[in-house]
Design a protein around this motif. Structure first.
Motif, short mmCIF file in Angstrom:
data_model
loop_
_atom_site.label_atom_id
_atom_site.label_comp_id
_atom_site.label_asym_id
_atom_site.label_seq_id
_atom_site.Cartn_x
_atom_site.Cartn_y
_atom_site.Cartn_z
N ILE A 12 0.84 -1.20 0.00
CA ILE A 12 0.00 0.00 0.00
C ILE A 12 0.87 1.25 0.00
O ILE A 12 0.63 2.20 -0.76
N LEU A 13 1.90 1.27 0.84
CA LEU A 13 2.79 2.42 0.90
C LEU A 13 3.51 2.63 -0.43
O LEU A 13 3.65 3.76 -0.91
N ALA A 14 3.97 1.55 -1.00
CA ALA A 14 4.71 1.63 -2.27
C ALA A 14 3.81 2.11 -3.41
O ALA A 14 4.27 2.82 -4.32
N GLU A 15 2.55 1.75 -3.34
CA GLU A 15 1.63 2.12 -4.41
C GLU A 15 1.02 3.51 -4.21
O GLU A 15 0.90 4.29 -5.16
N LYS A 16 0.64 3.84 -2.97
CA LYS A 16 -0.12 5.06 -2.72
C LYS A 16 0.73 6.25 -2.25
O LYS A 16 0.48 7.38 -2.65
N LEU A 17 1.69 6.00 -1.37
CA LEU A 17 2.40 7.11 -0.75
C LEU A 17 3.75 7.41 -1.37
O LEU A 17 4.04 8.56 -1.74
N TYR A 18 4.62 6.43 -1.46
CA TYR A 18 6.00 6.69 -1.84
C TYR A 18 6.16 7.38 -3.20
O TYR A 18 7.08 8.21 -3.36
N PRO A 19 5.31 7.11 -4.20
CA PRO A 19 5.46 7.83 -5.47
C PRO A 19 5.26 9.34 -5.34
O PRO A 19 5.70 10.09 -6.21
N GLU A 20 4.61 9.77 -4.27
CA GLU A 20 4.35 11.20 -4.08
C GLU A 20 5.45 11.91 -3.29
O GLU A 20 5.44 13.14 -3.18
N LEU A 21 6.38 11.15 -2.72
CA LEU A 21 7.43 11.72 -1.88
C LEU A 21 8.76 11.79 -2.60
O LEU A 21 9.19 10.83 -3.23
N ASP A 22 9.41 12.95 -2.49
CA ASP A 22 10.78 13.08 -2.99
C ASP A 22 11.43 14.27 -2.27
O ASP A 22 10.85 14.84 -1.34
N LYS A 23 12.59 14.65 -2.71
CA LYS A 23 13.32 15.72 -2.03
C LYS A 23 12.64 17.08 -2.16
O LYS A 23 12.98 18.02 -1.42
N SER A 24 11.68 17.21 -3.07
CA SER A 24 10.98 18.49 -3.22
C SER A 24 9.76 18.60 -2.29
O SER A 24 9.16 19.67 -2.19
N THR A 25 9.42 17.50 -1.61
CA THR A 25 8.27 17.53 -0.70
C THR A 25 8.62 18.36 0.52
O THR A 25 9.58 18.08 1.23
N ASP A 26 7.84 19.39 0.78
CA ASP A 26 8.09 20.26 1.93
C ASP A 26 7.42 19.74 3.20
O ASP A 26 7.99 19.86 4.29
N ILE A 27 6.22 19.19 3.06
CA ILE A 27 5.43 18.80 4.23
C ILE A 27 4.70 17.50 3.94
O ILE A 27 4.10 17.34 2.87
N SER B 192 10.85 5.36 6.32
CA SER B 192 10.86 5.38 4.85
C SER B 192 10.54 6.76 4.31
O SER B 192 11.13 7.21 3.32
N ALA B 193 9.60 7.45 4.95
CA ALA B 193 9.23 8.79 4.49
C ALA B 193 10.41 9.75 4.67
O ALA B 193 10.73 10.54 3.77
N GLN B 194 11.07 9.68 5.83
CA GLN B 194 12.20 10.56 6.08
C GLN B 194 13.34 10.33 5.10
O GLN B 194 14.02 11.28 4.69
N SER B 195 13.53 9.10 4.70
CA SER B 195 14.62 8.79 3.77
C SER B 195 14.36 9.33 2.38
O SER B 195 15.29 9.56 1.60
N ARG B 196 13.10 9.55 2.05
CA ARG B 196 12.74 10.04 0.73
C ARG B 196 12.64 11.56 0.67
O ARG B 196 12.66 12.13 -0.42
N MET B 197 12.51 12.20 1.82
CA MET B 197 12.32 13.65 1.87
C MET B 197 13.64 14.33 2.27
O MET B 197 14.55 13.68 2.76
N SER B 198 13.72 15.62 2.06
CA SER B 198 14.92 16.36 2.42
C SER B 198 14.98 16.55 3.94
O SER B 198 13.98 16.41 4.65
N ASP B 199 16.15 16.92 4.42
CA ASP B 199 16.33 17.12 5.86
C ASP B 199 15.51 18.30 6.39
O ASP B 199 15.15 18.35 7.56
N SER B 200 15.22 19.26 5.51
CA SER B 200 14.46 20.45 5.94
C SER B 200 12.95 20.24 5.88
O SER B 200 12.19 21.09 6.33
N ALA B 201 12.51 19.14 5.33
CA ALA B 201 11.08 18.88 5.20
C ALA B 201 10.46 18.57 6.56
O ALA B 201 11.15 18.15 7.49
N LYS B 202 9.16 18.78 6.67
CA LYS B 202 8.45 18.53 7.92
C LYS B 202 7.47 17.38 7.77
O LYS B 202 6.81 17.24 6.73
#
Length: 383
Positions: free
Chosen positions: A192-207, A235-245
């Motif tokens: 579910i995470l791989a299909e629904k959430l992770y495709p939406e997360l990357d280093k440009s995600t702010d929040i 997993s979410a933290q690894s996909r987002m930048s350090d400054s993201a919330k």
């Protein structure tokens, strides 16, 4: 015996205007504490102009008129905050004599998200990329949170609109958790995470706003959720930048294993260094919840059917009285078309609106509840 009637309407959305000193002819008057009013123009002239000039305490959802009469409506509005994003400014149509004008207003929403200059606004780009992941409070009605009266009234939209009002270009994306909370098999949760959430997360995600834990109803689910929630944050933290919330919102409900699940969300949030937002106290206030008989507006047209105790037709509206668990409820809708089976006491209609008849759905946040939740999420993002 069956009766079929089809009507067509123009929908407008409006909210409070700060310009209350402009005087217009033939102002629209409202009955006290009514969610809908019908005005029939009875001017001596063959045509008239109706002006809707809101005060600081009046919230208008939409104005509808039978298009065979419509010529002009003037909507006086400066800025629309909590309704449809296709804002209307200086839109005019003429109304002929004897036009039936129906105005619906939201009398449950007592305020808006505040404009607070003391809030610390996220620094950096003028664009905010926000991802919302969660249960029915995010996408309970397919495209918006249950049980907001419209897509424009739920948590995600209110947060997006708040930051848009500050000048940000907000890219808000919703990702449904589907039945993530109920899955006991780890591989299914990961899927579910791989299909629904992770495709939406990357280093440009702010929040990232996560709303989970309301559907944990037994100890087996609780054990699975304890492990999977921690893995989700990692997993979410690894996909987002350090400054993201990352904002983790607690359960809306408070009972049994749900309370324990809320404690897991809080503990794991602190352990992983992300922000925890507790909203569990809001449920106790009935004013924050939806209710049986609430009318929900969908963006798309659908077909609905229900049994009734009594029904009345006034102008372009249907008022339906029905019973749920011994309680009598009355709701007024504006359908595109409808069919009444008087013999079996069943009404079917096609349109944007449907009525909350399920007690469980009625316990979800209403418009005011979503405003309260959004206030806390906005504060968490801004601090």
């Amino acid at each position: 015996m069956k009766k079929i009637i089809t009507t067509f309407f123009i929908f407008f959305l409006a909210a409070c205007s700060e310009n209350t000193d402009i005087i217009y002819p033939a102002p629209l008057a409202f009955s006290e504490n009514k969610s809908a009013d019908t005005l029939q123009l009875q001017q001596e002239t063959e045509q008239d102009t109706v002006y809707v000039n809101q005060t600081d305490t009046l919230y208008i959802d939409r104005i509808s008129v039978d298009t065979q009469y419509v010529q002009q409506i003037k909507i006086d509005t400066q800025y629309i905050f909590h309704h449809d994003t296709s804002f209307i400014f200086d839109t005019t149509y003429l109304l002929q004599k004897d036009t039936i004008l129906v105005v619906h207003r939201d009398i449950s929403a007592s305020d808006q998200l505040p404009s607070n200059d003391s809030l610390k606004i996220p620094e950096g780009s003028d664009t905010l990329n926000i991802v919302y992941f969660g249960n029915s409070l995010i996408m309970g009605y397919d495209s918006f949170g249950m049980s907001a009266s419209a897509a424009t009234q739920d948590l995600c939209t209110k947060v997006n609109q708040y930051f848009s009002s500050l000048g940000y270009v907000v890219n808000g994306v919703r990702a449904t958790s589907k039945d993530f909370e109920r899955r006991l098999v780890k591989s299914e949760r990961e899927e579910i995470l791989a299909e629904k959430l992770y495709p939406e997360l990357d280093k440009s995600t702010d929040i990232l706003v996560i709303v989970l834990s309301d559907n944990i109803v037994n100890d087996e689910m609780l054990d699975a959720f304890r492990d999977s929630f921690a893995e989700l944050l990692d997993s979410a933290q690894s996909r987002m930048s350090d400054s993201a919330k990352i904002i983790c919102v607690s359960s809306w409900y408070t009972s049994g294993t749900i309370d324990k699940a809320r404690e897991i969300v809080e503990a794991k949030s602190r352990e992983k260094g992300v922000t925890f937002v507790d909203i569990s106290d809001l449920y106790a206030d009935e004013g924050n919840r939806s209710y049986l008989g609430a009318v929900i507006f969908r963006n798309d047209v659908r077909q609905y059917s229900m049994s009734y105790d009594a029904i009345s037709e006034v102008a372009c509206t249907l008022t339906i009285r029905f019973s749920v668990e011994g309680k009598t409820v009355s709701s007024t809708i504006i359908p595109d078309s409808y069919e009444i089976d008087y013999e079996n006491k069943v009404v079917s209609w096609t349109g944007h609106e449907f009525i909350v008849t399920n007690p469980a759905i009625a316990t979800h946040p209403g418009d005011l509840g979503f405003t309260r939740i959004a206030e806390r999420v906005v504060s968490a993002i801004s601090n």
